[in-house]
Scaffold this active site. Structure first.
Site, short mmCIF file in Angstrom:
data_model
loop_
_atom_site.label_atom_id
_atom_site.label_comp_id
_atom_site.label_asym_id
_atom_site.label_seq_id
_atom_site.Cartn_x
_atom_site.Cartn_y
_atom_site.Cartn_z
N ASP A 259 0.85 -1.19 0.00
CA ASP A 259 0.00 0.00 0.00
C ASP A 259 0.89 1.25 0.00
OD1 ASP A 259 -3.02 0.87 0.61
OD2 ASP A 259 -1.67 2.21 1.69
N ILE A 260 0.59 2.18 -0.89
CA ILE A 260 1.39 3.42 -0.98
C ILE A 260 1.06 4.31 0.22
CG2 ILE A 260 1.86 5.46 -2.39
CD1 ILE A 260 1.05 3.82 -4.85
N GLU A 302 -4.90 2.38 -4.08
CA GLU A 302 -3.44 2.40 -4.00
C GLU A 302 -2.91 1.12 -3.36
OE1 GLU A 302 -4.87 4.60 -0.26
OE2 GLU A 302 -5.49 4.39 -2.33
#
Length: 379
Positions: A259-260, A302
């Site tokens: 996950d960003i 994301e």
């Protein structure tokens, strides 16, 4: 003896390649071997019930001719009605077998047997009986013509063409040249084969177009347009299958969920174009790391996931660290990091359950300060 041992293995594959090239279509030459095989299997699945139906029509035609002879509305060619009806049942049995058999070689044997049986009882009289032979032969030729148009493998086309020519030669040998002359008879026979090849070629071209369209639609349905990775649908199909295969083979399998970090802030500071560029950059890194046959997907805004077949906790962690390190390098004026959670398969665990553990590991990585990798079950 030595010459046969050395040259025969070279000559036979070369002959096969030449025949395959001669019977191939331009539409299939751009495909690689795996794609051609996939196309052939798709065509075989599609044409199998039609081939069975065509042969069943031949059985019905044979039975109708027998009933016409019984009613004395058409001249007999010497076979008892009961024998013709029995042959009709045999052809129908071949048609039923074609609908059930899996291997194309076995189906080809039934196709040839049914065609031969129909040809003998429909167009090859017993000695002393020659009633309406030309008309019967023309009626029979419709059957192999339709079958040739449906053949997929070059070997099947060649086998049917050879059967037609052998039966034509037998008619000449047994009954002499027809009244129209041998040359015209062979022209008629070869024209039948030619039309069959032409129809088979056009059917193949249509099948290639349909197959390519279907592949494009499947790819579009399973691919995330922005990153080029699998989307949620593609992940649910491919990852589940890959996970089951790995477990059945006894190989370790790891799931990595990434996950960003602070992605909303990136969108706020750099706009959606800047956010899209960050997503594309991570997608490119994952495609390069996983490879064309790997299983990597963008499963949320994301959030990304990777299935690593054959990797234990150590190699999965090393993979995630490489992706994290490469992604964390500055790219223009955008600096982004990511967090990752890893779960290695536990006995009896489904992919969904394994992903839940990987999600919890990702939450731990976020809780510990982000920009790090956390392995489920390890401190």
């Amino acid at each position: 003896m030595r010459a046969q041992t050395v040259h025969a293995p070279i000559f036979v594959p070369g002959l096969r390649h030449s025949v395959r090239l001669l019977l191939s279509r331009r539409s299939t030459r751009a495909l690689d071997a795996a794609e051609r095989e996939d196309l052939a299997r798709a065509q075989l699945r599609a044409t199998r019930p039609i081939v069975s139906g065509v042969l069943l029509c031949g059985a019905v035609l044979l039975a109708i001719i027998a009933l016409f002879e019984l009613a004395d509305v058409t001249p007999s060619i010497g076979y008892p009605v009961w024998a013709q009806l029995l042959a009709s049942v045999g052809v129908a049995a071949c048609a039923a077998g074609i609908a059930r058999l899996v291997h194309w070689q076995h189906r080809l044997m039934l196709i040839l047997a049914g065609t031969l049986l129909s040809g003998v009882f429909m167009s090859m009289p017993l000695p002393g009986a020659t009633g309406q032979l030309a008309l019967r032969t023309g009626l029979f030729q419709l059957l192999p013509l339709a079958l040739m148009a449906l053949m997929v493998r070059p070997a099947s086309l060649l086998a049917l063409a050879l059967l037609i020519m052998v039966m034509a030669q037998l008619r000449i040998a047994l009954y002499g040249a027809p009244g129209t002359g041998t040359a015209l008879y062979w022209l008629y026979t070869l024209t039948t084969i030619g039309f069959g090849l032409v129809l088979a070629g056009y059917r193949t071209d249509f099948a290639v177009s349909a197959w390519q369209m279907r592949r494009r639609l499947v790819q579009q349905a399973h691919t995330d347009e922005l990153t080029g990775l699998l989307n949620r649908n593609g992940w649910n199909e491919r990852a589940v299958a890959a996970h089951a295969q790995a477990i059945a083979a006894g190989r370790p399998v790891a799931v990595v969920v990434l996950d960003i970090d602070y992605f909303k802030r990136i969108n706020d500071d750099h706009g959606h174009d800047g956010g899209d560029a960050v997503l594309q950059r991570l997608g490119g890194i994952m495609r390069a790391r996983v490879g064309a046959n790997g299983c990597a997907a963008r499963i949320g805004g994301e959030e990304f996931a990777v299935l690593l077949d054959g990797d234990d906790a150590g190699t999965a962690q090393a993979f995630a660290e490489r992706v994290r390190g490469e992604f964390g390098k500055a790219h223009g004026d955008v600096v982004a990091t990511l967090s990752a959670g890893i779960a290695v398969h536990a006995p009896g665990e489904s992919l969904r359950e394994q992903m839940r553990r990987a999600d919890r590991a990702l939450y731990e990585a976020k809780h510990e300060g982000r920009n790090r990798v956390h392995v489920a079950g390890l401190s």
